[in-house]
Scaffold this motif. Structure first.
Motif, PDB file in Angstrom:
ATOM      1  N   VAL A 101       1.234  -1.479   0.287  1.00 56.37           N
ATOM      2  CA  VAL A 101       0.303  -0.102  -0.595  1.00 56.37           C
ATOM      3  C   VAL A 101       0.690   1.551   0.094  1.00 56.37           C
ATOM      4  CG1 VAL A 101      -1.857   1.367   1.191  1.00 56.37           C
ATOM      5  CG2 VAL A 101      -1.805  -0.982   1.113  1.00 56.37           C
ATOM      6  N   ALA A 102       2.122   1.011   0.950  1.00 51.78           N
ATOM      7  CA  ALA A 102       2.838   1.644   0.495  1.00 51.78           C
ATOM      8  C   ALA A 102       3.312   2.900  -0.715  1.00 51.78           C
ATOM      9  CB  ALA A 102       4.132   2.151   1.673  1.00 51.78           C
ATOM     10  N   LYS A 103       3.722   1.109  -1.361  1.00 47.85           N
ATOM     11  CA  LYS A 103       4.268   1.415  -2.903  1.00 47.85           C
ATOM     12  C   LYS A 103       3.110   2.572  -3.536  1.00 47.85           C
ATOM     13  CE  LYS A 103       6.411  -0.823  -6.715  1.00 47.85           C
ATOM     14  NZ  LYS A 103       7.199  -1.812  -6.996  1.00 47.85           N
ATOM     15  N   VAL A 104       2.242   1.790  -2.924  1.00 48.07           N
ATOM     16  CA  VAL A 104       0.586   2.690  -4.676  1.00 48.07           C
ATOM     17  C   VAL A 104       0.638   4.090  -4.195  1.00 48.07           C
ATOM     18  CG1 VAL A 104      -1.647   2.738  -4.174  1.00 48.07           C
ATOM     19  CG2 VAL A 104      -0.375   0.303  -5.050  1.00 48.07           C
ATOM     20  N   MET A 105       0.374   4.355  -2.664  1.00 48.71           N
ATOM     21  CA  MET A 105       0.750   5.527  -1.649  1.00 48.71           C
ATOM     22  C   MET A 105       1.144   6.710  -2.520  1.00 48.71           C
ATOM     23  SD  MET A 105      -0.604   5.736   1.928  1.00 48.71           S
ATOM     24  CE  MET A 105      -0.479   6.996   2.054  1.00 48.71           C
ATOM     25  N   SER A 106       2.641   5.995  -2.311  1.00 49.83           N
ATOM     26  CA  SER A 106       4.100   7.140  -3.448  1.00 49.83           C
ATOM     27  C   SER A 106       3.808   7.462  -3.922  1.00 49.83           C
ATOM     28  CB  SER A 106       5.234   6.051  -2.156  1.00 49.83           C
ATOM     29  OG  SER A 106       4.773   6.206  -1.603  1.00 49.83           O
ATOM     30  N   HIS A 107       4.117   6.333  -5.230  1.00 50.37           N
ATOM     31  CA  HIS A 107       3.537   6.067  -6.497  1.00 50.37           C
ATOM     32  C   HIS A 107       2.077   7.441  -7.425  1.00 50.37           C
ATOM     33  CE1 HIS A 107       6.737   3.434  -8.388  1.00 50.37           C
ATOM     34  NE2 HIS A 107       6.081   2.535  -7.317  1.00 50.37           N
ATOM     35  N   CYS A 108       1.209   7.825  -6.628  1.00 53.61           N
ATOM     36  CA  CYS A 108       0.119   8.053  -6.896  1.00 53.61           C
ATOM     37  C   CYS A 108       0.451   9.795  -6.340  1.00 53.61           C
ATOM     38  CB  CYS A 108      -0.941   7.832  -5.554  1.00 53.61           C
ATOM     39  SG  CYS A 108      -1.999   8.917  -5.500  1.00 53.61           S
ATOM     40  N   GLN A 110       3.207  11.646  -5.850  1.00 54.48           N
ATOM     41  CA  GLN A 110       4.302  12.175  -6.406  1.00 54.48           C
ATOM     42  C   GLN A 110       3.978  12.364  -7.925  1.00 54.48           C
ATOM     43  OE1 GLN A 110       6.519  10.432  -9.929  1.00 54.48           O
ATOM     44  NE2 GLN A 110       5.250   8.167  -9.810  1.00 54.48           N
ATOM     45  N   LYS A 111       3.183  10.957  -9.108  1.00 53.86           N
ATOM     46  CA  LYS A 111       1.656  11.357  -9.880  1.00 53.86           C
ATOM     47  C   LYS A 111       1.452  12.657  -9.141  1.00 53.86           C
ATOM     48  CE  LYS A 111      -0.885   9.075 -12.964  1.00 53.86           C
ATOM     49  NZ  LYS A 111      -1.612   7.980 -13.259  1.00 53.86           N
ATOM     50  N   ILE A 120       5.226  18.859  -2.742  1.00 53.07           N
ATOM     51  CA  ILE A 120       5.126  17.926  -1.405  1.00 53.07           C
ATOM     52  C   ILE A 120       5.952  17.571  -1.216  1.00 53.07           C
ATOM     53  CG2 ILE A 120       3.927  15.724  -0.879  1.00 53.07           C
ATOM     54  CD1 ILE A 120       2.039  15.952  -3.503  1.00 53.07           C
ATOM     55  N   ILE A 121       5.752  17.513   0.504  1.00 56.13           N
ATOM     56  CA  ILE A 121       6.776  17.291   0.990  1.00 56.13           C
ATOM     57  C   ILE A 121       6.827  16.642   2.246  1.00 56.13           C
ATOM     58  CG2 ILE A 121       8.706  18.153   3.284  1.00 56.13           C
ATOM     59  CD1 ILE A 121       8.982  20.720   2.098  1.00 56.13           C
ATOM     60  N   LEU A 122       7.534  15.017   2.753  1.00 50.42           N
ATOM     61  CA  LEU A 122       6.891  14.069   2.816  1.00 50.42           C
ATOM     62  C   LEU A 122       8.073  13.547   3.928  1.00 50.42           C
ATOM     63  CD1 LEU A 122       5.431  11.803  -0.357  1.00 50.42           C
ATOM     64  CD2 LEU A 122       4.595  12.887   0.968  1.00 50.42           C
ATOM     65  N   LEU A 123       7.276  13.001   5.320  1.00 48.63           N
ATOM     66  CA  LEU A 123       8.397  13.070   5.989  1.00 48.63           C
ATOM     67  C   LEU A 123       8.556  11.306   6.345  1.00 48.63           C
ATOM     68  CD1 LEU A 123       7.986  15.867   6.530  1.00 48.63           C
ATOM     69  CD2 LEU A 123       8.550  15.603   8.595  1.00 48.63           C
ATOM     70  N   SER A 124       9.001  10.664   6.715  1.00 51.12           N
ATOM     71  CA  SER A 124       8.635   9.125   7.047  1.00 51.12           C
ATOM     72  C   SER A 124      10.011   8.384   7.376  1.00 51.12           C
ATOM     73  CB  SER A 124       8.841   8.538   4.943  1.00 51.12           C
ATOM     74  OG  SER A 124       8.611   7.054   5.078  1.00 51.12           O
ATOM     75  N   TRP A 132      10.470   4.928  -4.623  1.00 50.29           N
ATOM     76  CA  TRP A 132       9.074   4.998  -5.262  1.00 50.29           C
ATOM     77  C   TRP A 132       8.458   6.230  -5.145  1.00 50.29           C
ATOM     78  CZ3 TRP A 132       7.000   1.583  -0.263  1.00 50.29           C
ATOM     79  CH2 TRP A 132       7.567   1.115  -0.789  1.00 50.29           C
ATOM     80  N   VAL A 133       8.598   7.536  -4.267  1.00 47.00           N
ATOM     81  CA  VAL A 133       8.748   8.757  -5.135  1.00 47.00           C
ATOM     82  C   VAL A 133       9.262   9.535  -5.990  1.00 47.00           C
ATOM     83  CG1 VAL A 133       8.032  11.068  -3.517  1.00 47.00           C
ATOM     84  CG2 VAL A 133       6.797   9.403  -2.074  1.00 47.00           C
ATOM     85  N   ASP A 134      10.506   9.292  -5.592  1.00 46.31           N
ATOM     86  CA  ASP A 134      11.352  10.075  -6.700  1.00 46.31           C
ATOM     87  C   ASP A 134      11.430  10.958  -6.221  1.00 46.31           C
ATOM     88  OD1 ASP A 134      13.282  10.109  -8.325  1.00 46.31           O
ATOM     89  OD2 ASP A 134      11.833   9.923 -10.176  1.00 46.31           O
ATOM     90  N   PRO A 135      12.333  11.605  -5.045  1.00 49.17           N
ATOM     91  CA  PRO A 135      11.935  13.286  -5.262  1.00 49.17           C
ATOM     92  C   PRO A 135      13.368  14.243  -5.597  1.00 49.17           C
ATOM     93  CG  PRO A 135      13.058  11.878  -2.884  1.00 49.17           C
ATOM     94  CD  PRO A 135      12.166  10.991  -4.575  1.00 49.17           C
ATOM     95  N   ASP A 136      12.945  15.291  -5.792  1.00 53.67           N
ATOM     96  CA  ASP A 136      14.188  16.497  -5.858  1.00 53.67           C
ATOM     97  C   ASP A 136      15.142  15.950  -5.471  1.00 53.67           C
ATOM     98  OD1 ASP A 136      13.002  16.843  -8.485  1.00 53.67           O
ATOM     99  OD2 ASP A 136      12.199  18.670  -7.903  1.00 53.67           O
ATOM    100  N   TRP A 137      14.801  16.076  -3.662  1.00 56.63           N
ATOM    101  CA  TRP A 137      16.177  16.107  -2.841  1.00 56.63           C
ATOM    102  C   TRP A 137      15.528  14.814  -1.113  1.00 56.63           C
ATOM    103  CZ3 TRP A 137      13.563  18.079   1.648  1.00 56.63           C
ATOM    104  CH2 TRP A 137      12.576  19.653   0.889  1.00 56.63           C
ATOM    105  N   VAL A 138      16.181  14.412  -0.567  1.00 56.65           N
ATOM    106  CA  VAL A 138      16.648  13.867   0.314  1.00 56.65           C
ATOM    107  C   VAL A 138      17.222  14.847   1.738  1.00 56.65           C
ATOM    108  CG1 VAL A 138      16.642  11.498   1.795  1.00 56.65           C
ATOM    109  CG2 VAL A 138      15.760  11.894  -0.841  1.00 56.65           C
TER     110      VAL A 138
END
Length: 174
Positions: A101-108, A110-111, A120-124, A132-138
């Motif tokens: 489910v985390a993978k589905v949420m992350s793809h959603c 980022q899309k 979008i800023i995600l803390l995990s 899965w999110v493929d962020p610009d920065w981490v």
């Protein structure tokens, strides 16, 4: 990203303010009724389906009656349409859902971010979401390290999962 207690939430609140993670939600109302006015039923349904909340009966139940994982997905879908100064912030990203489910949420998410041109800023605490999110920065709070992924060579940033196809001509007997 970082383990529990590494300072992710504290850092975000220092930058964006103490109320940066608030999602306007009424726990006594059905989830589907809490999207902004003007959104069609199909738009709301697509947001919920895309984030992995696929059980339609959950959409019409009060938010308080949903499981922790269902609430997490519903609140994430609502948060995508409630930006704070144009930025969507979500704490504890995927912390109460299984990795599928985390993978589905992350793809959603980022899309959605790319399509809607939103930040979008995600803390995990889960490092797998980076792929899965493929962020610009981490920001890795465990190592006190900032990584600008836009500067990485294309092969290092590329998602690990990819599809490859072979197209070939066949006759009708195959």
């Amino acid at each position: 990203i970082g383990s529990s207690g590494s300072g992710k939430t504290t850092l975000a609140k220092k930058i964006f303010g103490d109320n940066c993670f608030e999602v306007k939600a009424d726990f006594d109302k059905p989830v589907i009724d809490q999207f902004p006015e003007g959104m069609s039923y199909d738009e709301c349904a697509n947001a919920l389906l895309g984030i992995g909340l696929t059980a339609v009966p959950c959409w019409i139940r009060p938010l308080r009656t949903l499981s922790n994982g269902q609430q997490s997905r519903a609140l994430a879908a609502l948060a995508m349409f409630q930006a704070h100064d144009g930025i969507i912030l979500i704490d504890e990203w995927t912390s109460v859902v299984d990795r599928t489910v985390a993978k589905v949420m992350s793809h959603c998410v980022q899309k959605f971010a790319r399509k809607a041109n939103r930040q979008i800023i995600l803390l995990s605490c889960h490092f797998d979401v980076v792929d899965w999110v493929d962020p610009d920065w981490v920001i890795n709070c465990n190592e006190a390290k900032f990584i600008d992924r836009r500067l990485l060579p294309a092969g290092e940033r590329k998602r690990k999962e990819s599809l490859s196809f072979t197209i070939r001509e066949v006759d009708s007997s195959s």
